[in-house]
Design a protein around this motif. Sequence first.
Motif, short mmCIF file in Angstrom:
data_model
loop_
_atom_site.label_atom_id
_atom_site.label_comp_id
_atom_site.label_asym_id
_atom_site.label_seq_id
_atom_site.Cartn_x
_atom_site.Cartn_y
_atom_site.Cartn_z
N LEU A 1 46.21 0.08 1.22
CA LEU A 1 46.92 -0.72 2.33
C LEU A 1 48.22 -0.06 3.01
CD1 LEU A 1 45.98 -3.46 3.35
CD2 LEU A 1 47.48 -4.72 2.09
N LEU A 2 49.06 0.47 1.85
CA LEU A 2 50.33 1.17 2.41
C LEU A 2 50.30 2.45 2.88
CD1 LEU A 2 52.46 -0.33 -0.34
CD2 LEU A 2 52.06 -1.22 1.77
N PHE A 3 49.13 3.18 2.51
CA PHE A 3 49.06 4.58 3.15
C PHE A 3 49.66 5.09 4.31
CE2 PHE A 3 45.54 5.75 -0.06
CZ PHE A 3 46.37 6.04 -0.99
N GLY A 4 49.11 4.15 5.48
CA GLY A 4 49.55 4.28 6.81
C GLY A 4 50.80 4.35 7.07
N ILE A 5 51.67 3.75 6.27
CA ILE A 5 53.12 3.77 6.59
C ILE A 5 53.56 5.11 6.00
CG2 ILE A 5 55.49 2.58 5.82
CD1 ILE A 5 53.98 0.07 5.39
N GLN A 6 53.25 5.54 4.91
CA GLN A 6 53.60 6.74 4.39
C GLN A 6 53.40 8.03 5.05
OE1 GLN A 6 54.90 7.44 1.23
NE2 GLN A 6 54.57 9.68 1.07
N ILE A 7 52.16 8.06 5.70
CA ILE A 7 51.69 9.29 6.09
C ILE A 7 52.28 9.33 7.48
CG2 ILE A 7 49.42 8.49 7.21
CD1 ILE A 7 48.67 11.34 6.11
N MET B 1 42.74 2.51 -5.77
CA MET B 1 43.12 2.11 -4.29
C MET B 1 43.86 0.87 -4.21
SD MET B 1 41.63 5.11 -3.02
CE MET B 1 41.20 4.73 -1.29
N ALA B 2 44.59 0.30 -4.97
CA ALA B 2 45.01 -1.09 -5.15
C ALA B 2 46.20 -1.14 -4.06
CB ALA B 2 45.64 -1.56 -6.29
N MET C 1 41.62 -1.63 6.67
CA MET C 1 40.36 -1.54 6.46
C MET C 1 39.67 -0.86 5.36
SD MET C 1 37.88 -0.34 9.74
CE MET C 1 37.91 1.63 9.33
N ILE C 2 40.13 0.24 4.98
CA ILE C 2 39.66 1.04 4.14
C ILE C 2 40.15 0.23 2.65
CG2 ILE C 2 40.22 3.05 2.41
CD1 ILE C 2 38.80 3.64 4.95
N TRP C 3 41.18 -0.19 2.55
CA TRP C 3 41.54 -1.22 1.55
C TRP C 3 40.43 -2.51 1.29
CZ3 TRP C 3 43.25 -6.25 0.77
CH2 TRP C 3 43.82 -6.71 -0.54
N VAL C 4 40.14 -3.11 2.27
CA VAL C 4 39.53 -4.14 2.19
C VAL C 4 37.71 -3.82 1.58
CG1 VAL C 4 37.85 -5.94 3.66
CG2 VAL C 4 40.18 -5.77 4.06
N ILE C 5 37.44 -2.74 2.08
CA ILE C 5 36.15 -2.26 1.42
C ILE C 5 36.25 -1.77 0.00
CG2 ILE C 5 34.38 -0.23 1.65
CD1 ILE C 5 35.16 0.17 4.77
N PHE D 1 44.31 5.80 -14.26
CA PHE D 1 43.83 5.28 -12.93
C PHE D 1 45.35 4.60 -12.29
CE2 PHE D 1 39.32 5.49 -14.37
CZ PHE D 1 38.92 6.75 -13.35
N LEU D 2 45.94 3.78 -13.23
CA LEU D 2 46.94 3.06 -12.65
C LEU D 2 48.10 3.99 -11.78
CD1 LEU D 2 47.61 -0.08 -12.23
CD2 LEU D 2 48.86 0.04 -14.47
N ALA D 3 48.05 5.15 -12.52
CA ALA D 3 49.27 6.07 -11.97
C ALA D 3 49.26 6.11 -10.54
CB ALA D 3 49.01 7.52 -12.70
N GLU D 4 48.18 6.19 -9.82
CA GLU D 4 48.05 6.51 -8.45
C GLU D 4 48.71 5.06 -7.75
OE1 GLU D 4 47.32 8.00 -4.77
OE2 GLU D 4 46.67 9.07 -6.76
N PRO D 5 48.30 3.99 -7.92
CA PRO D 5 49.02 2.76 -7.07
C PRO D 5 50.32 2.64 -7.40
CG PRO D 5 47.46 1.91 -8.74
CD PRO D 5 47.19 3.42 -8.78
N VAL D 6 50.95 3.07 -8.48
CA VAL D 6 52.22 2.81 -8.96
C VAL D 6 53.16 3.97 -8.17
CG1 VAL D 6 53.94 3.09 -10.77
CG2 VAL D 6 51.79 1.73 -11.35
N ALA D 7 52.64 5.03 -8.13
CA ALA D 7 53.28 6.25 -7.38
C ALA D 7 53.25 5.92 -5.91
CB ALA D 7 52.45 7.58 -7.70
N ASP D 8 52.05 5.37 -5.53
CA ASP D 8 52.18 5.16 -4.01
C ASP D 8 53.04 4.36 -3.56
OD1 ASP D 8 49.95 7.00 -3.60
OD2 ASP D 8 48.59 5.72 -3.76
N PHE D 9 53.31 3.04 -4.54
CA PHE D 9 54.16 2.12 -3.86
C PHE D 9 55.56 2.36 -3.86
CE2 PHE D 9 56.79 -1.64 -5.10
CZ PHE D 9 56.37 -2.61 -3.85
N VAL D 10 56.12 3.22 -4.93
CA VAL D 10 57.34 3.65 -4.92
C VAL D 10 57.58 4.83 -3.87
CG1 VAL D 10 59.06 4.92 -6.32
CG2 VAL D 10 57.41 3.40 -7.44
N ALA D 11 56.56 5.76 -3.39
CA ALA D 11 56.80 6.43 -2.59
C ALA D 11 56.64 5.80 -1.23
CB ALA D 11 55.53 7.29 -2.60
N VAL D 12 56.24 4.75 -0.77
CA VAL D 12 56.00 4.35 0.42
C VAL D 12 57.42 3.46 0.48
CG1 VAL D 12 54.81 2.36 1.74
CG2 VAL D 12 53.67 4.06 0.45
#
Length: 450
Positions: A373-379, A369-370, A335-339, A425-436
């Motif tokens: 969508l995947l934050f839910g899995i990580q946390i 915030m790209a 939901m957050i991602w869509v907003i 700014f791109l550092a955030e989604p790249v890091a998130d994708f690898v971490a998830v």
Amino acid sequence: MHELHHQGADLGQEKIPSLLFRLALPAILAQLINLLYNMVDRMYIGHIPDIGAAALTGVGVTMPLILCISAFAALVSMGGAPRASIMMGKGEPKEAERILGGCTAMLVLTALVLTAILQLFGRQLLLLFGASGNTIDYAWSYMRLYSLGTLFVQLSLGLNAFINAQGFARTGMLTVTIGAVSNIILDPIFIFALGMGVQGAALATVLAQGISCLWILRFLTGKQTTLRLQLRQVRLQRAVILPCLALGISPFIMQFTESILNVCFNTSLLQYGGDVAVGAMTILASVMQFCMLPLQGLTQGAQPIVGFNYGAGKGDRVKQTFRLLLLCCMLFAGMIWVICMFFPQVFVGIFTNDPALSNFTCWAMRIYMAVALLFGIQIACQQTFIALGNAKTSVFLALLRKVLLLIPLIYLLPHLFANQVMAVFLAEPVADFVAVSTTGTLFYRQYKKL
């Protein structure tokens, strides 16, 4: 374990969906009230006649230090409370009470050490964290008073986790609410009515934390609690405290690196994009914080259920709780991602109506915030590792996203792209994708073993 029935929850029997909802809702509300707690001071300070802006900037600089103080509370409590849950599940209430006593002693010791350090070196630390000649006096007059209340902060943040760990989520929420409401009432009295300015804001916060702290101590020494805090148990024993610290190191790293991360993002963005980029980052960080809080609340609600049933050897209930937690986290993150992708103005408008900053932030938000969508899995996976008592994996995952991936990427990516601001700014989604991806893989292995 019949004692867990009364107003607390029956963690071993009750239907998982209603149990999770009942424990998570107060935890989510407590997180949001806590966010309010931090914002109220800043809202009032910004309105002090003549000096509002400089004072607000000064108090903003104290944020990394305040984050550090709460990180130390998390180190003790976020390890101690899940261990107490596991012991209660195993039917060893005496051991759980020993853990509570040991953690209380540790929190008091930490508070005394931190108070001494901040009183002696606070001013130098603030200058190091970005206070300037114009703002250092405001920053220091706030911090000097705030740090005198460190004992209250440590005990109210630290011991509240033990109230939640017993399934008394409503009481845990009340603790935070009592503190926040006291702060909201005391702030204008001290700042404006008594003319104390920034120091008034600090004093109001300290007193509010003190009130929370007394409320917690009254509860944990009273009749309602399952785990009782007894003076003879309040002592440091290595065998009790070291496993708690080992488990708490992951939430500690999460909070501690948060302040380092702020500094890295800001310095890098200032270099490539100037003030407007730093302004945008401030808004993005606030949106990110707002998104993470409900997710953390959900996982806090699930933690006692997972810990208790894991301790009681009920693997099927552990799995059922995790599946439900994962689903809820993914729905919220989606939901957050869509907003953020399609209606970023919804969030940006809360913080600014400046057209240049608005447009820039909306553009930056879609990059930053790209993969929200995947934050839910990580946390969900990372927090479940903690609830299962798996300290090592959870420390690794905490370090991976921020320290091993995000901080190096903030400095590396601008050398690879022509648009350097976008690269930061791109550092955030790249890091998130690898971490998830890593978290999901590791969790799937542990999950199959259950």
